[in-house]
Design an enzyme around this catalytic site. Structure first.
Site, PDB file in Angstrom:
ATOM      1  N   SER A   1      13.545 -12.327  94.360  1.00 38.55           N
ATOM      2  CA  SER A   1      13.773 -13.374  93.373  1.00 38.55           C
ATOM      3  C   SER A   1      13.924 -14.715  94.058  1.00 38.55           C
ATOM      4  CB  SER A   1      15.064 -13.034  92.623  1.00 38.55           C
ATOM      5  OG  SER A   1      15.519 -14.148  91.903  1.00 38.55           O
TER       6      SER A   1
ATOM      7  N   LYS B   1      19.742  -8.964  96.222  1.00 34.85           N
ATOM      8  CA  LYS B   1      18.317  -9.165  96.547  1.00 34.85           C
ATOM      9  C   LYS B   1      18.164  -9.646  97.994  1.00 34.85           C
ATOM     10  CE  LYS B   1      16.493  -7.861  92.779  1.00 34.85           C
ATOM     11  NZ  LYS B   1      15.612  -6.716  92.750  1.00 34.85           N
TER      12      LYS B   1
ATOM     13  N   TYR C   1      24.343 -10.374  92.098  1.00 33.31           N
ATOM     14  CA  TYR C   1      22.963  -9.922  91.873  1.00 33.31           C
ATOM     15  C   TYR C   1      22.035 -10.564  92.906  1.00 33.31           C
ATOM     16  CZ  TYR C   1      18.198 -10.168  90.140  1.00 33.31           C
ATOM     17  OH  TYR C   1      16.815 -10.126  90.066  1.00 33.31           O
TER      18      TYR C   1
HETATM   19  P1  NAD Z   1      14.140  -4.271  83.777  1.00 31.86           P
HETATM   20  O1  NAD Z   1      15.591  -4.036  83.632  1.00 31.86           O
HETATM   21  O2  NAD Z   1      13.324  -4.418  82.559  1.00 31.86           O
HETATM   22  O3  NAD Z   1      13.480  -3.134  84.689  1.00 31.86           O
HETATM   23  C1  NAD Z   1      14.181  -2.487  85.707  1.00 31.86           C
HETATM   24  C2  NAD Z   1      13.998  -0.992  85.498  1.00 31.86           C
HETATM   25  O4  NAD Z   1      14.668  -0.286  86.533  1.00 31.86           O
HETATM   26  C3  NAD Z   1      14.560  -0.493  84.173  1.00 31.86           C
HETATM   27  O5  NAD Z   1      13.577   0.254  83.510  1.00 31.86           O
HETATM   28  C4  NAD Z   1      15.746   0.387  84.575  1.00 31.86           C
HETATM   29  O6  NAD Z   1      15.935   1.445  83.676  1.00 31.86           O
HETATM   30  C5  NAD Z   1      15.317   0.830  85.959  1.00 31.86           C
HETATM   31  N1  NAD Z   1      16.417   1.183  86.872  1.00 31.86           N
HETATM   32  C6  NAD Z   1      17.525   0.460  87.162  1.00 31.86           C
HETATM   33  N2  NAD Z   1      18.267   1.094  88.084  1.00 31.86           N
HETATM   34  C7  NAD Z   1      17.609   2.245  88.401  1.00 31.86           C
HETATM   35  C8  NAD Z   1      17.871   3.314  89.288  1.00 31.86           C
HETATM   36  N3  NAD Z   1      18.978   3.336  90.024  1.00 31.86           N
HETATM   37  N4  NAD Z   1      16.983   4.320  89.361  1.00 31.86           N
HETATM   38  C9  NAD Z   1      15.864   4.317  88.595  1.00 31.86           C
HETATM   39  N5  NAD Z   1      15.575   3.337  87.726  1.00 31.86           N
HETATM   40  C10 NAD Z   1      16.432   2.310  87.631  1.00 31.86           C
HETATM   41  O7  NAD Z   1      13.978  -5.567  84.714  1.00 31.86           O
HETATM   42  P2  NAD Z   1      12.686  -6.415  85.071  1.00 31.86           P
HETATM   43  O8  NAD Z   1      12.853  -7.762  84.480  1.00 31.86           O
HETATM   44  O9  NAD Z   1      11.462  -5.632  84.790  1.00 31.86           O
HETATM   45  O10 NAD Z   1      12.905  -6.583  86.639  1.00 31.86           O
HETATM   46  C11 NAD Z   1      12.263  -5.729  87.576  1.00 31.86           C
HETATM   47  C12 NAD Z   1      12.715  -6.113  88.960  1.00 31.86           C
HETATM   48  O11 NAD Z   1      12.404  -7.498  89.197  1.00 31.86           O
HETATM   49  C13 NAD Z   1      14.219  -5.974  89.179  1.00 31.86           C
HETATM   50  O12 NAD Z   1      14.440  -5.507  90.490  1.00 31.86           O
HETATM   51  C14 NAD Z   1      14.717  -7.403  89.042  1.00 31.86           C
HETATM   52  O13 NAD Z   1      15.894  -7.612  89.772  1.00 31.86           O
HETATM   53  C15 NAD Z   1      13.554  -8.185  89.630  1.00 31.86           C
HETATM   54  N6  NAD Z   1      13.498  -9.575  89.139  1.00 31.86           N
HETATM   55  C16 NAD Z   1      13.464  -9.815  87.797  1.00 31.86           C
HETATM   56  C17 NAD Z   1      13.449 -11.136  87.329  1.00 31.86           C
HETATM   57  C18 NAD Z   1      13.444 -11.429  85.859  1.00 31.86           C
HETATM   58  O14 NAD Z   1      13.779 -12.556  85.490  1.00 31.86           O
HETATM   59  N7  NAD Z   1      13.071 -10.497  84.986  1.00 31.86           N
HETATM   60  C19 NAD Z   1      13.453 -12.204  88.247  1.00 31.86           C
HETATM   61  C20 NAD Z   1      13.464 -11.914  89.619  1.00 31.86           C
HETATM   62  C21 NAD Z   1      13.479 -10.595  90.056  1.00 31.86           C
HETATM   63  N1  UFG Z   2      19.500 -21.597  79.487  1.00 29.05           N
HETATM   64  C1  UFG Z   2      20.080 -22.227  78.400  1.00 29.05           C
HETATM   65  N2  UFG Z   2      20.539 -21.431  77.391  1.00 29.05           N
HETATM   66  C2  UFG Z   2      20.443 -20.065  77.400  1.00 29.05           C
HETATM   67  C3  UFG Z   2      19.841 -19.445  78.526  1.00 29.05           C
HETATM   68  C4  UFG Z   2      19.389 -20.244  79.560  1.00 29.05           C
HETATM   69  O1  UFG Z   2      20.189 -23.445  78.350  1.00 29.05           O
HETATM   70  O2  UFG Z   2      20.907 -19.410  76.442  1.00 29.05           O
HETATM   71  C5  UFG Z   2      18.965 -22.442  80.575  1.00 29.05           C
HETATM   72  C6  UFG Z   2      19.641 -22.188  81.931  1.00 29.05           C
HETATM   73  O3  UFG Z   2      20.781 -22.993  82.066  1.00 29.05           O
HETATM   74  C7  UFG Z   2      18.512 -22.565  82.898  1.00 29.05           C
HETATM   75  C8  UFG Z   2      17.236 -22.157  82.134  1.00 29.05           C
HETATM   76  O4  UFG Z   2      17.608 -22.089  80.761  1.00 29.05           O
HETATM   77  O5  UFG Z   2      18.478 -23.956  83.086  1.00 29.05           O
HETATM   78  C9  UFG Z   2      16.682 -20.806  82.570  1.00 29.05           C
HETATM   79  O6  UFG Z   2      17.726 -19.830  82.497  1.00 29.05           O
HETATM   80  P1  UFG Z   2      17.435 -18.263  82.597  1.00 29.05           P
HETATM   81  O7  UFG Z   2      18.734 -17.570  82.409  1.00 29.05           O
HETATM   82  O8  UFG Z   2      16.310 -17.891  81.700  1.00 29.05           O
HETATM   83  O9  UFG Z   2      16.894 -18.094  84.082  1.00 29.05           O
HETATM   84  P2  UFG Z   2      17.596 -18.437  85.475  1.00 29.05           P
HETATM   85  O10 UFG Z   2      16.714 -19.406  86.150  1.00 29.05           O
HETATM   86  O11 UFG Z   2      19.001 -18.794  85.329  1.00 29.05           O
HETATM   87  O12 UFG Z   2      17.577 -17.008  86.193  1.00 29.05           O
HETATM   88  C10 UFG Z   2      16.366 -16.301  86.388  1.00 29.05           C
HETATM   89  C11 UFG Z   2      16.639 -14.799  86.396  1.00 29.05           C
HETATM   90  C12 UFG Z   2      17.469 -14.423  87.584  1.00 29.05           C
HETATM   91  C13 UFG Z   2      16.844 -14.904  88.838  1.00 29.05           C
HETATM   92  C14 UFG Z   2      16.562 -16.395  88.745  1.00 29.05           C
HETATM   93  C15 UFG Z   2      15.778 -16.825  89.961  1.00 29.05           C
HETATM   94  O13 UFG Z   2      17.327 -14.433  85.225  1.00 29.05           O
HETATM   95  O14 UFG Z   2      17.504 -13.028  87.649  1.00 29.05           O
HETATM   96  O15 UFG Z   2      15.791 -16.681  87.585  1.00 29.05           O
HETATM   97  O16 UFG Z   2      15.318 -18.099  89.858  1.00 29.05           O
HETATM   98  F1  UFG Z   2      17.669 -14.695  89.887  1.00 29.05           F
END
Ligand code: NAD
Ligand code: UFG
Length: 338
Positions: free
Chosen positions: A124, A153, A149
């Site tokens: 991330s 990572k 979190y």
């Molecule tokens: P998500 O929660 O939709 O998917 C994660 C999946 O992993 C889920 O299906 C959950 O059931 C499964 N899981 C969790 N722990 C597990 C375990 N111990 N064993 C087996 N399965 C398990 O999340 P996502 O948005 O698809 O994110 C996928 C990956 O990308 C995650 O590692 C997350 O940290 C990373 N990531 C997501 C974002 C974002 O904004 N969505 C940003 C940066 C990084």
């Molecule tokens: N925001 C609002 N209101 C809300 C939700 C978000 O104003 O209800 C704003 C936040 O303050 C931020 C922007 O919208 O300025 C984006 O917020 P998000 O929560 O959608 O995303 P973040 O950038 O905070 O976090 C995301 C992922 C994290 C990851 C990060 C890395 O959720 O898992 O990006 O850049 F670590």
């Protein structure tokens, strides 16, 4: 290739599983369904016309991992499984470190035992902490994520670097996602947050669907064009494509490679609200409230390295993200529960 996709029933994993199947790869998904549904995988099968081999289980279960690796010939692992709620990670850091860090190490150990060394890890942009300049390139210092979190990572990234340094057979991609949003254009798979959404676009969608009254904008006193937080939003289908490009690249490149996956363009919260309203015709009532603890003012990617080394660029616009999100929400007002 025969690819093991951990967390493949989740949001990004399901879109990537679909992309893998469409590209002709075979897919085994290992997911404990803590934050997902098997309906997503049924839809991936329907969209691709190909089967997904689903294993309901945990990456912390080393016996299960050994069984998966010994029962079939896996070429590579795309590792999405993890917990991702920033606020929850502050309340339950142990759960996050065990699941995300111990889980990843358990997986690597099983891979090594099975002589599987190709790994793509979901990292991330949070690992960059609060950079002093934009855009963020891969050679920026990492450090000081603002929550457990983010630290989980960064810890996994550091562990993977040590693991790869100790054994030249490892081929590892660290993919640093910026802000994944959107849904598949079919409206059949998308993001399915349980409870109150933490992230901006899922929250906007719930307001548009009439399930929440208004959006709270977290602060309008940041040093950005309109005072609200600026992020680099990337369509999940582009992100999935980035994984395929990274996978193809690492199988020929031992060591650890790092790529940012973003669009390279920042949008503020107010710009995102306007973009959603313009693309969908829905009005989003909002109220400005105090800053959210741990948020940074702005964050967007330098995409040059991914362009040059992976031949990958995000193709979908912010308008596409809004249209596809809204189609998914309208078709699935209760997520996968319908
Ligand atoms: P998500 O929660 O939709 O998917 C994660 C999946 O992993 C889920 O299906 C959950 O059931 C499964 N899981 C969790 N722990 C597990 C375990 N111990 N064993 C087996 N399965 C398990 O999340 P996502 O948005 O698809 O994110 C996928 C990956 O990308 C995650 O590692 C997350 O940290 C990373 N990531 C997501 C974002 C974002 O904004 N969505 C940003 C940066 C990084
Ligand atoms: N925001 C609002 N209101 C809300 C939700 C978000 O104003 O209800 C704003 C936040 O303050 C931020 C922007 O919208 O300025 C984006 O917020 P998000 O929560 O959608 O995303 P973040 O950038 O905070 O976090 C995301 C992922 C994290 C990851 C990060 C890395 O959720 O898992 O990006 O850049 F670590």
């Amino acid at each position: 290739m025969n690819v093991l996709v951990t967390g493949g029933a989740g949001y990004i994993g399901s879109h990537t599983a679909l992309a893998l199947l469409e590209a002709g790869h075979s897919v085994t998904v290992l997911d404990n369904l803590t934050n997902s549904s098997t309906v997503a995988l049924q839809r991936v099968e329907a969209l691709s016309g190909r089967p997904v081999n689903f294993v309901n289980g945990d990456i912390l279960d080393s016996t299960l991992l050994d069984t998966i690796f010994s029962s079939q010939s896996i070429d590579a692992v795309l590792h999405f499984a993890g917990l991702k709620a920033v606020g929850e990670s502050a309340a339950e850091p142990l759960t996050y470190f065990i699941n995300n860090v111990t889980g990843s190490l358990t997986l690597c150990n099983a891979m090594k035992k099975a002589n599987v060394f190709n790994l793509v890890f979901s990292s991330s942009a949070t690992v960059y902490g609060e950079p002093t300049s934009m855009p963020i390139s891969e050679d920026f210092e990492t450090g000081a994520p603002t929550n457990p979190y983010g630290r989980s990572k960064l810890m996994v990234e550091e562990c993977l670097k040590d693991i790869a340094a100790s054994d030249s057979r490892w081929c590892i991609a660290l993919l640093r996602y910026f802000n994944p949003v959107g849904a598949h254009s079919s409206g059949m798979i998308g993001e399915n947050p349980s409870g109150l959404p933490n992230n901006l676009l899922p929250f906007i969608s719930k307001v548009a669907a009439g399930k929440l009254k208004e959006l709270c904008v977290f602060g309008d006193d940041y040093p950005t064009v309109d005072g609200t937080g600026m992020r680099d939003y990337i369509h999940v289908v582009d992100l999935a494509d980035g994984h395929l490009k990274a996978l193809n690249r690492i199988v020929k490149s031992p060591g650890v490679s790092v790529w940012n996956l973003g669009r390279g363009e920042g949008y503020t919260v107010l710009q995102m609200i306007s973009a959603f309203e313009n693309a969908t015709g829905c009005k989003i009532p909002y109220r400005v409230v105090a800053r959210r603890s741990g948020d940074i003012a702005e964050c967007w990617a330098d995409t040059y390295k991914a362009q040059v080394e992976l031949g990958w660029t995000a193709l979908r616009t912010v308008e596409d993200m809004m249209i596809d999100t809204w189609r998914w929400i309208r078709k699935n007002p209760d997520g996968y529960k319908n």
